[in-house]
Write an enzyme that holds these catalytic residues in place. Structure first.
Site, PDB file in Angstrom:
ATOM      1  N   LYS A  82      58.682  28.667 -15.852  1.00  8.08           N
ATOM      2  CA  LYS A  82      57.941  27.852 -14.885  1.00  8.08           C
ATOM      3  C   LYS A  82      58.384  26.412 -15.082  1.00  8.08           C
ATOM      4  CE  LYS A  82      54.313  28.484 -12.020  1.00  8.08           C
ATOM      5  NZ  LYS A  82      53.870  29.635 -11.239  1.00  8.08           N
ATOM      6  N   GLY A 178      37.914  33.136  -0.323  1.00  6.34           N
ATOM      7  CA  GLY A 178      39.182  32.467  -0.001  1.00  6.34           C
ATOM      8  C   GLY A 178      39.970  33.191   1.068  1.00  6.34           C
ATOM      9  N   GLY A 180      42.698  32.291   2.711  1.00  6.78           N
ATOM     10  CA  GLY A 180      43.956  31.556   2.898  1.00  6.78           C
ATOM     11  C   GLY A 180      45.097  32.494   3.232  1.00  6.78           C
ATOM     12  N   HIS A 181      46.298  32.114   2.815  1.00  9.73           N
ATOM     13  CA  HIS A 181      47.491  32.901   3.145  1.00  9.73           C
ATOM     14  C   HIS A 181      47.345  34.350   2.696  1.00  9.73           C
ATOM     15  CE1 HIS A 181      49.248  28.843   3.420  1.00  9.73           C
ATOM     16  NE2 HIS A 181      49.929  29.407   4.394  1.00  9.73           N
ATOM     17  N   VAL A 182      46.900  34.553   1.467  1.00 14.74           N
ATOM     18  CA  VAL A 182      46.762  35.916   0.948  1.00 14.74           C
ATOM     19  C   VAL A 182      45.432  36.513   1.390  1.00 14.74           C
ATOM     20  CG1 VAL A 182      46.672  37.371  -1.101  1.00 14.74           C
ATOM     21  CG2 VAL A 182      48.148  35.345  -1.080  1.00 14.74           C
ATOM     22  N   TYR A 184      43.314  36.087   3.814  1.00 12.61           N
ATOM     23  CA  TYR A 184      43.057  36.545   5.181  1.00 12.61           C
ATOM     24  C   TYR A 184      43.781  37.859   5.473  1.00 12.61           C
ATOM     25  CZ  TYR A 184      41.290  36.342   9.848  1.00 12.61           C
ATOM     26  OH  TYR A 184      40.587  36.646  10.977  1.00 12.61           O
TER      27      TYR A 184
END
Ligand code: NAD
Length: 343
Positions: A82, A178, A180-182, A184
């Site tokens: 990372k 949540g 969001g992108h994931v 939903y």
């Protein structure tokens, strides 16, 4: 003088920790390569306004170690790493900053491959890519989030089968945090499978969309922990599994995308004692890295979905072994990863 890195809380025999800087662009970054036994280290680049350099060091050590476990348990031929850039992603980003990062990656010669993460975007990675080929997830083949959502869905199916002895989601209640992108996309899949959704978010538009499109019931961001449901699906923040939420939760399964869901390692065992089946975060949310890895290694995109669906089988094995051995699913999942990458 006291040793700085080797005494850090999150130091775990990382192979290499590199501090990178460039005066002209103002780059101040840290790259941590945790383990490369299975292949070059892959993991995103986070840009964050860290309170101190020590916070940045601890974050990159913790996150890179997590990538080794996630990549190994997902059966990918890559190690864990990372990077972090110290700075405000809203005000401090320039193309030169990411070009300087690209030059630093080039100097590492491919031991670490970066991608987008919190605070960075595919556009930033495009600047990195002008200086190095050791960058993935450039956005030309789309967002990895739908694959993360698919992994969560098959993971939830495996959890339902194990814990509730059911093959169907029909009529189950899911408390999802949540959208969001994931979140939903995961919610959409759950709805299509017949589950009833109770959702929380700070984004009013996302809530309204879930209400009209998916028939979701809306609760406040604090009430989501008190909901009577079969599954709690954390898809927003980390550390939502903690002593406070645990004492309130009335669910039988935790299956969601958020990273670092356990506030402390012992929470894994407390969930087990409470009779809640926990799908370890780094196992269930690996769909996105599977997609990015296939793209980087030029493996057939047509095979990504089948690989992501294996998350369900992996979790089924983790659940069964945890039951057999009377241990937490998180500890068992760690051991599955370690058996693959430690040699
Ligand atoms: P996102 O930023 O698109 O979505 C997060 C959602 O959570 C937003 O809708 C936001 O409004 C909502 N939110 C923020 N604070 C909240 C609160 N207090 N209560 C309820 N909702 C709140 O992020 P994402 O890409 O969907 O990722 C979701 C989680 O999954 C993150 O923890 C991320 O690290 C993890 N994850 C994502 C991926 C991926 O492929 N995107 C892969 C692995 C893990």
């Amino acid at each position: 003088m006291t040793a700085f890195i080797f005494n850090e809380l999150n130091f775990d025999n990382h192979e290499q920790v590199v501090f990178v800087s460039e005066a002209k662009s103002g780059l101040k970054g840290i790259i941590a390569v945790h383990n490369t036994n299975l292949g070059p280290a892959m993991g995103g680049c986070r840009m964050w306004n860290y309170a101190s350099e020590a916070h940045a060091v601890n974050d990159v050590l913790r996150l890179s170690r997590g990538m080794t476990y996630k990549n190994a348990v997902a059966g990918l031929p890559i190690g864990g790493g990372k990077s972090v850039i110290i700075g405000n992603p809203k005000t401090d980003k320039t193309p030169a900053l990411f070009e300087a990062l690209g030059e630093a990656l080039e100097r590492l010669g491919g031991r670490y491959i970066t991608a987008e993460d919190v605070g960075t975007s595919p556009a930033d990675m495009a600047h990195v890519a002008t200086k190095t080929r050791y960058v993935a997830g450039l956005g030309d083949s789309g967002d990895p989030s739908p694959f993360t959502a698919l992994g969560c869905f098959v993971g939830a199916q495996a959890a339902v089968k194990h814990q509730l002895k059911r093959d169907s989601m029909e009529g189950l209640v899911v408390a999802l945090q949540g959208l969001g992108h994931v979140g939903y996309d995961y919610a959409r899949r759950l709805h299509a499978a017949g589950a009833k959704l109770i959702v929380a978010d700070i984004d009013e538009a996302a809530l309204e969309r879930a209400r009209t499109e998916l028939g979701a019931e809306i609760v406040s961001t604090t009430a989501i922990y008190d909901v009577q449901a079969d599954i709690y699906a954390p898809c927003a923040l980390g550390a939502t599994l903690n002593p406070d939420t645990l004492s309130r939760m009335k669910v039988k399964i935790v299956a969601g995308a958020a990273n670092n869901q356990l506030a402390t390692a012992d929470i894994g065992d407390l969930l087990r004692q409470k009779g809640v089946l926990y799908a370890p975060d780094f196992v269930i949310n690996a769909g996105g890295i599977i997609k990015v890895c296939y793209e980087y290694l030029n493996k057939p995109q047509a095979d990504v979905e089948a690989h992501v669906r294996e998350i369900g089988d992996t979790l089924a094995e983790v659940f069964a072994r945890a039951d057999r051995e009377g241990r937490s699913t998180s500890v068992v999942a760690d051991e599955v990863a370690e058996a693959r990458f430690k040699r």
